[in-house]
Write an enzyme that holds these catalytic residues in place. Structure first.
Site, PDB file in Angstrom:
ATOM      1  N   THR A  37      38.628  49.657 -22.989  1.00 22.13           N
ATOM      2  CA  THR A  37      38.190  48.891 -21.810  1.00 22.13           C
ATOM      3  C   THR A  37      39.375  48.436 -20.958  1.00 22.13           C
ATOM      4  O   THR A  37      39.276  48.346 -19.733  1.00 22.13           O
ATOM      5  CB  THR A  37      37.363  47.670 -22.281  1.00 22.13           C
ATOM      6  OG1 THR A  37      36.217  48.164 -22.965  1.00 22.13           O
ATOM      7  CG2 THR A  37      36.900  46.810 -21.121  1.00 22.13           C
ATOM      8  N   SER A  84      37.529  53.757 -28.107  1.00 22.54           N
ATOM      9  CA  SER A  84      38.071  53.691 -29.467  1.00 22.54           C
ATOM     10  C   SER A  84      37.207  54.428 -30.482  1.00 22.54           C
ATOM     11  O   SER A  84      37.652  54.669 -31.600  1.00 22.54           O
ATOM     12  CB  SER A  84      38.262  52.237 -29.882  1.00 22.54           C
ATOM     13  OG  SER A  84      37.016  51.590 -30.029  1.00 22.54           O
ATOM     14  N   THR A 117      38.468  47.930 -28.007  1.00 22.79           N
ATOM     15  CA  THR A 117      38.354  46.827 -28.968  1.00 22.79           C
ATOM     16  C   THR A 117      37.382  47.100 -30.122  1.00 22.79           C
ATOM     17  O   THR A 117      37.487  46.462 -31.162  1.00 22.79           O
ATOM     18  CB  THR A 117      37.910  45.531 -28.257  1.00 22.79           C
ATOM     19  OG1 THR A 117      36.655  45.764 -27.613  1.00 22.79           O
ATOM     20  CG2 THR A 117      38.947  45.074 -27.256  1.00 22.79           C
TER      21      THR A 117
HETATM   22  N1  ASP Z   1      34.037  50.756 -25.635  1.00 21.44           N
HETATM   23  C1  ASP Z   1      35.289  50.158 -25.720  1.00 21.44           C
HETATM   24  C2  ASP Z   1      36.119  50.816 -26.784  1.00 21.44           C
HETATM   25  O1  ASP Z   1      36.805  51.735 -26.453  1.00 21.44           O
HETATM   26  C3  ASP Z   1      35.178  48.714 -25.937  1.00 21.44           C
HETATM   27  C4  ASP Z   1      36.447  48.041 -25.625  1.00 21.44           C
HETATM   28  O2  ASP Z   1      37.484  48.610 -25.425  1.00 21.44           O
HETATM   29  O3  ASP Z   1      36.383  46.809 -25.544  1.00 21.44           O
HETATM   30  O4  ASP Z   1      36.131  50.398 -27.906  1.00 21.44           O
END
Ligand code: ASP
Length: 344
Positions: A37, A84, A117
Site C-alpha cells: 500500500t 504482499s 502490511t
Molecule cells: N494489500 C496490501 C498488501 O500488499 C495491504 C497493505 O500493504 O497494507 O499487503
C-alpha cells in the site's frame, strides 16, 4: 573582483565544501522496495481502502520525500512492486541475500524494506532469522495509499530511514516501523484491518519510538536473531512447503489430509485432529503446535512430547510457519526442532 564578490565566493565555497563534507558523512541506507500500500495509488483521495489505480515507483517515493536526504545517503534496489500476497519463498531468499550483500559492505549503515502490511510480519521475521548482520534492518509499510489525504506512508518511510541510519539501532534484530513506533519483528502482528496503529507486539509492547527529537529504545529482544542466527540463506536453495491449519468447532482432519496430499513437509496446528496428525506423521510430515489466539505461549509438556508435536512458544501460527520452514532446511529431528523453537 569587488570585495563583496570575493566575500560571496568565499562564503559560497565554504558552505559548498561544508555541504559536500556533510553529505559524504551521512550514513548510507539502502531501500529494498517490494511494494504494498505504501506504493499504491487510489483514484479517490478520501477512499482509503480503494487503491488499485497503479503503483508508485521507488523514485516517486523519494521525490516526494526530499527531507530523507538530510538523514542518509540513499540508494535503492527494487525487488518487486506488488502486494504482499506475492511474497513467496524465492523472493524472500532473494531479498535476504540482497540485504546480506549490502550490509556486508563496510560503509553500509542499514537497510529499509518497503512492504505490504498484510504479510509484512512474516517477511520481517524471515529476515530476522536470515540477515547475518548487527546493522539495523527496518521493514516499513503504510495503511493508507500514497495518494490519500493524510497518508501515513511518507512519514513512516522517513522514520524507517532514521532508524536504519542510527548507530544505536544496531543489534535489535529486524524492526517494524510504522505509526512512530519501533517494534520487534518476532513479537509484532498486524492487529487491525485498516487503522494506522495496526502493528502491535501484544505480549511485549514496542522497543522504542521514532520521536521527532530522537530515536529512542527502551528494551531489547532476547531471542536469537540476525547475527546470532544459524540459518544461512547462501546455502538454502529453496524453502519447503509448510502449511497452517485453523481450528474451530467441528473442524476435522480434512485440511491436514489435503496439505499432506499436496506435499507439505511441515504443518503448523492451531488445534488438532489426532488421527489426521498420526497419518501425516506416518508420511514423514513434521507437526508443530501453535495456537489461534496469537498471544501467550504454547508450553512443552509430557503430552506434547508423547504426541511428537514440538510447541511454538508464543509465535503466532504464521510466524511459526516461517521458523518451521527454515528449521526443516536443517533437520527433521523433533528434539532439534523443539530446540530451534525454544531459541528463536
Ligand atoms: N494489500 C496490501 C498488501 O500488499 C495491504 C497493505 O500493504 O497494507 O499487503
Amino acid at each position: 573582483m569587488t570585495r563583496f564578490t570575493r566575500l560571496f565566493l568565499f562564503a559560497a565555497l565554504a558552505s559548498g565544501c561544508a555541504l559536500a563534507a556533510s553529505a559524504a558523512d551521512l550514513p548510507k541506507v539502502r531501500i529494498f522496495a517490494t511494494g504494498g500500500t505504501i506504493q499504491s495509488r487510489g483514484a479517490d483521495r478520501q477512499k482509503l481502502m480503494e487503491y488499485n489505480a497503479g503503483r508508485v515507483t521507488p523514485d516517486e517515493l523519494l521525490a516526494d520525500l526530499p527531507e530523507v536526504h538530510d538523514v542518509a545517503t540513499i540508494s535503492v534496489e527494487e525487488i518487486s512492486n506488488a502486494g504482499s500476497g506475492d511474497m513467496k519463498g524465492d523472493r524472500l531468499l532473494q531479498l535476504a541475500r540482497s540485504i546480506n550483500a549490502w550490509l556486508a559492505q563496510p560503509d553500509a549503515a542499514g537497510a529499509v524494506v518497503t512492504h505490504g502490511t498484510t504479510t509484512l510480519e512474516e517477511t520481517a521475521y524471515f529476515l530476522n532469522l536470515t540477515v547475518r548482520s548487527e546493522k539495523p534492518v527496518v521493514v516499513v509499510g503504510a495503511m493508507r495509499p500514497f495518494t490519500a489525504v493524510s497518508r501515513d506512508g511518507p512519514f513512516n518511510l522517513y522514520n524507517a530511514v532514521r532508524v536504519a541510519a542510527a548507530p544505536h539501532a544496531k543489534g535489535f534484530g529486524v524492526m517494524i516501523v510504522l505509526n512512530d513506533e519501533i517494534n520487534a519483528a518476532r513479537e509484532t502482528t498486524k492487529n487491525h484491518t485498516y487503522r494506522t496503529d495496526t502493528f502491535v507486539a501484544r505480549d511485549f509492547g514496542p522497543l522504542g519510538y521514532t520521536d521527532s527529537d530522537r530515536v529512542v529504545f527502551y528494551r531489547r529482544p532476547t531471542t536469537r536473531h540476525t547475527f546470532k542466527s544459524e540459518f544461512d540463506v547462501s546455502k538454502i536453495e529453496d524453502l519447503p512447503r509448510v502449511d497452517v491449519t485453523y481450528a474451530y468447532q467441528e473442524s476435522d482432519g480434512a485440511a491436514i489430509d489435503a496439505f499432506v496430499a499436496a506435499g507439505a513437509k511441515g504443518i503448523v496446528l492451531t488445534g488438532r485432529d489426532a488421527e489426521a496428525v498420526k497419518r501425516g506423521q506416518a508420511a514423514g510430515v513434521v507437526f508443530v503446535q501453535s495456537d489461534r489466539k496469537g498471544s501467550g505461549r504454547v508450553m512443552t509438556s509430557a503430552r506434547s512430547v508423547e504426541r511428537a508435536t514440538p510447541t511454538a512458544d508464543n509465535l503466532n501460527p504464521h510466524k511459526a510457519r516461517v521458523l518451521l520452514r527454515l528449521a526443516l532446511t536443517k533437520t527433521t529431528d523433533l528434539a532439534e526442532i523443539q530446540r530451534i523453537f525454544n531459541e528463536y
